[in-house]
Enzyme design. Sequence first.
Site, short mmCIF file in Angstrom:
data_model
loop_
_atom_site.label_atom_id
_atom_site.label_comp_id
_atom_site.label_asym_id
_atom_site.label_seq_id
_atom_site.Cartn_x
_atom_site.Cartn_y
_atom_site.Cartn_z
N ASP A 431 31.88 33.09 -5.09
CA ASP A 431 30.83 32.67 -5.78
C ASP A 431 30.91 30.87 -5.57
O ASP A 431 32.01 30.55 -5.20
CB ASP A 431 30.94 32.77 -7.14
CG ASP A 431 29.89 32.21 -8.14
OD1 ASP A 431 28.68 32.10 -7.61
OD2 ASP A 431 29.97 31.94 -9.15
N ASN A 1046 28.33 37.21 -13.94
CA ASN A 1046 27.49 37.61 -12.70
C ASN A 1046 28.13 38.07 -11.57
O ASN A 1046 27.57 38.51 -10.47
CB ASN A 1046 26.45 36.38 -12.47
CG ASN A 1046 27.06 35.14 -11.86
OD1 ASN A 1046 28.37 34.98 -12.35
ND2 ASN A 1046 26.51 34.50 -11.30
#
Length: 1453
Positions: A431, A1046
């Site tokens: 990420d 997420n």
Amino acid sequence: MELLKKNLFYREIKSHGMTPETQERAEMKREGRKKKEKEERKHIVVSNPNFEGRPQKENPNRQHPRNQIRTTKYTFLSFLPKNIFEQLHRFANLYFVAIAALNFVSVVNAFQPAFGLVPIGIILVVTALKDAWEDLRRYKSDKIINNQPCFIYSRKEQGYVQKRWKDVQVGDFVQLQCNEIIPADILLLFSSDPSGVCHLETANLDGETNLKQRRVVKGFLNQEPRFEPELFQSKIVCEKPNNNLSKFKGYMEHPDQTRTGFNRDSLLLRGCTIRNTEVVVGIVIYAGHETKAMLNNSGSRYKRSKMERHMNIDIFFCVGILFLMCLIGAVGHVLWKGTFSEIPPFDVPDADGSFPSVALQGFYMFLTMIILLQTLIPISLYVSIELVKLGQVYFLHNDIDLYDEEVDLSIQCRALNITEDLGQIQYIFSDKTGTLTENKMVFRRCTIMGNEFSHQENAKRLETQRELDSDEEDSIKCQYGALPGLGTVRCPGGAKPLKRSQSAHAHFQTHTRHRSVGRCDNAQSPVAFSSTIEKDVAPDQGLLTKVKGATLKLETLTAHKVTKTSLSTGSSITDFFLALAICNSVMVSTTTEPRQRVTIPPQMKSLGASLEKLHQLFQRLKLSSFSQSFSSTTPPDFGESLGPNSTAIDSDEQDDSSSHSCGYSTDAGYHSSSKEEVMTKHDTLGSRSPSLEDVLDSVMPEPEFYYEAESPDEAALVHAARAYNFTLVSRTPEQVTVRLPQGTLLTFDLLYTLGFDSVRKRMSVIVRHPLTGEIIVYTKGADSVIMDLLENPAKDPVTEKKLRKIRAKTQKHLDWYARDGLRTLCIAKKVLKEEDFQRWANFRREAEAALDNQEELLMETAQHLETQLTLLGATGIEDRLQEGVPDTITALREAGIQIWVLTGDKQETAVNIAHACKLLEQTDTVYTINTESQETCESILNCALEEVKRYYEPSQAENQFLGIHLLSQAPSSTMGAAGPDIGLVVDGKTLNVIFQGNLEKKFLELTRYCRSVLCCRSTPLQKSMVVKLVRDQLKVMTLSIGDGANDVSMIQAADVGIGISGQEGMQAVMSSDFAISRFKHLKKLLLVHGHWCYSRLARMVIYYLYKNVCYVNLLFWYQFFCGFSGSTMIDYWQMILFNLLFTSLPPLIFGILDKNISAETLLALPELYRNGQDSKFYKLSTFWIAMLDAFYQSLICFFIPYLVYKDSNIGVFTFGTPINTISLIIILLHQAMEMKTWTFIHGSVLLGSFLLYFVFSLLYNAFCITCSSPANPYWIMERQMSDPVFYLVCLLTPVAALLPRYFLLAMQGTCGNSPLLKAEKLDKLPKEKKELAIQEWKRQQGRLSTACQAGPSPGNANSEQETRDNSLKDSSRMKRHTGDCGLNRDRSNPQSYPCHMGYNQSSPGSATRPTPDEHLLEPSGSEAFGMFKDPQIGIPGDSSRGSHRRSQSSLTI
């Protein structure tokens, strides 16, 4: 067919012939079934005090579980059967239990039945003790939690009585005070806060330290000071217990049959902590294991490592070898029995006097041989692997380099069975926000009404703050009540520095926070997102001057003088900063009362007389000169363009280089603005007279506020507004108060708040302006969304032109911000008419009261309101790159690891962060694919593949000749020497096309030529799909790392999941296999600990298999001399303890402590990590070489003593004792040859195992007279040790057995040329020589410039770049869609590069999106290859940061 028609006909007649009563009964039954099914899906709760004193069976809540939790796996009675049952699920344990049971069959037994149970019994007992110890720890933790106190309402006592958590039941009324932990999931019915708000800290649940708001259920807000549970007669109906933390809905049915709906905003979750609220009361909805926290507690997940999968294959090979040896034994026994002409005397007949057939005897012998040679399958290997992994995890957890002192966190190993996978990773999926960056949002710059404000002073502050940030944060942690500007505050003696959050090492159910005395704990840690670097924003002086003038105009506004909405800069500036201050959910507290919400603003001054009172105040303070200066000052005309002294930039008039001069670069324009010069300009603006806010601060000092934000972006914007003296001073559910630069307090009525969600990607607040009475909607959100919601240009051509110009300028500034790696937000407003607002409010209330489709209706009302917005401006927020990220990525790429970034951020932002962290270099060729068309996407992939293959395939043979990895194995890791590296950028829409259009193979084929891949605007589901695609299709080892909720699906999809305990909570950590606090820790975790764990465990497993095969073969060779009768020449106890005691500890020490290469060398030479990727230590060839070596050594070990004692008359055990002793010596010496590290522990364990064997043998042979009847082991070892032949055999046999291995190792060490052997030799050199050798190594590999230097000199950079550019020009095979022939690394000499490709740097302000009529592969202002146009030369602008040149293949359709 006819029969079927008749049946249908009669059925129809029968149905039509039903009477009305029958049809009604059938309909009622159907309705009853539907109602019953619907009721079963509901969770019904009633008040328990109403049933107090009555039989328990009358209470409808009796079916719900109590609040007592039990995380243990066993009870006292179920432990033994359940643990044995679980252990027998392992194939190896089941196999050995079957062998032990088979040994009880007298016809086939090879040992005494009791002896056969000893090995498997010891293994089961050791494993059971380990499981019992772990379960005991869980039991003690559960006991502490279940016995925590809480207050429950008792009708009998007419008040709240103290009980334990485990006594709480569904339907009880629980009273909680500030800083208490919530014992169950509770529906909030009362709060001491007048507005019915309760604040929660969810750190124990998800690690987030920022506060969350919860509200009392509607209808219970206006209550008496004390809540009366006995008056509660309503029935609560909600959804069944589930693990969704973000969703909850239900309704309350009152006695008058009316209903009141509620949602997650009224639910207090178990494990959270009450903050900023004196007292709250609620009714328990879910208890115990039905609470959402417990339903989310899935515990550690079991994953099978790659080595374990390979080991299972080798175990099956061992089973095959065992069956082959048993078959040979059975056939040999039949052949040997066939040599007797009559029945031999040692055959024992059956009970009826008959003898079994030869074939049946052969079958019995086959089973006997299985029992005899059973240890060929290493029974203790599985337990040894678990113990070794525990030792590896212990050293991992105690590595000081993986400890983050700032947050007091070390690495956490949540999955104990995949440590070796850390040494075999081939792909990393990361990420961006919070993983590569710090997730500390810092306000960087802004644009208002098309005018860009560069904030050079703020840029200067950020550069200097990078070095001092950590020290200042430490001082803040010591005393967060200190005011700024008072110097460094030191911690009091003996006080520990306060930590931001608790370590996730303690499970969230252990609840380390306990109830404290008083409202708030004085030792409470500072609030989230409040570090010095985030709070202190240096304002732009030009904008600050404009702000002062603009706010003076507010003094003239009243409800009767409403100014018409205009496009003037002054009013827009005011609205812009008001939106930053109030369009959020930030709660306000002060330093005197940390985390105590400010609900009452300071005494508000009269708006009309504020200036007059200030004049009188200044006169009393003898500041008349300032007063005269102030009264004579007139506000400038803010509707006109910016003055010459302003730092705002009109992009149509300013030079491009100047527009970027205020960025992150270190160009001359940036350095020229020193602090003194800035102060000088500030003095000239105000004629050296003190400003109004300075006087206000001196007379009435502004209190220090803390801002409790739910996200770092919100906190950054509020701090930015405060820097311009738009200070948020208080917030309640009904009102929000802002202090203006002149000291005036504006209190807005807060009508509605539409929170941010991932679908709308925006947030809005609806307020009533206190001066004008207007109803205003302030909205902030992603630019991709807000730009589509703006109002249509007015019919007036002048206004229309101005609006379009503002939007174009704002979009251009947004593109600049994105290319500079900033996070962008657009700010907009909308003025509502009273009747329009009332109509919308009615719809909103109906949607809130709806029981079905409530979320969809709320979403629809929000989207209906947020249209026809007026653009105010945009902000650029910097998410600072974490320390050590570029070095870590460089090292991981040198290790042969492919790194992908999967993020939901904007494409330009992600690309520039990739450049900043060295994921992409300025000389890389970047392909960008943005399309929603399957045909277009397939065409782009085909063209890109064709170009890449034409360029790289001719160099494949050369790469093979040089000994580098083949293209098919790792093409992207070897192409740096042949040509420019390739990067690929795709967005979420393109990923959808790839997955839905069956383009995965072409996509993967292209990515294998790329050094980096960036997937932008991707959803959590797309992230996990990308990981699974690469993992399953390429058959590679994958690792995912992230820090937010997420990223959970991506982390769980990879072979190894790593969570970062950052500012986005602990959701990623709770679903990960390993948890770290910084991305830079990944470097040592993989390159050092990964290499060690894999190499140690791989060599230990190979050694275990070798050891058992070698020892079992001794028994097999003996069968050729005993008629394949299944007898042994070694005592049973000696055989059992050989593996369990004498040779068990050295492999454990070897697997935990051995280091073939030091940590310093592994970090300096990352390419050594490739040995794990290629499974150099453990592969099929390694296994069979070990097997051949084991067979050879067993032959030598058996036949040399056999030849020595061949013609003697010694007994069986006298012959077997030297063989057993020699085999022990050979196996221990073999282990010593495998050890790369020699310490006191290694030597002591080897010597201790050897001495333990002799001590046991001497004692056993001295006291055991008839232990193995009819053979007699008595005094055998004592007689052997008195015989010189025994010592001679024990000396010569190991030499002959180990000589081939020693010779091969010596030849390999002398003539071997592998990097691993070179590193082992290099590691033995003195420190100075080792450093020189490493530098020489890296120089030969061509990596010295990137690994040892901070950056090349200008001359070297130019010559290196020119060489690369010439090679590119000479290669006409390469035709790129995009292209960067290179950006000038030396910013001071932009002319050193003769070509520029891709994004047209001569016009940096041009829009990044291609025009619709632009050809898909047409180069614009760029040098083209092959089929492209002739090169056009362009000179890059002097940008502060390498900007992303968009690919010519990037076309959004």
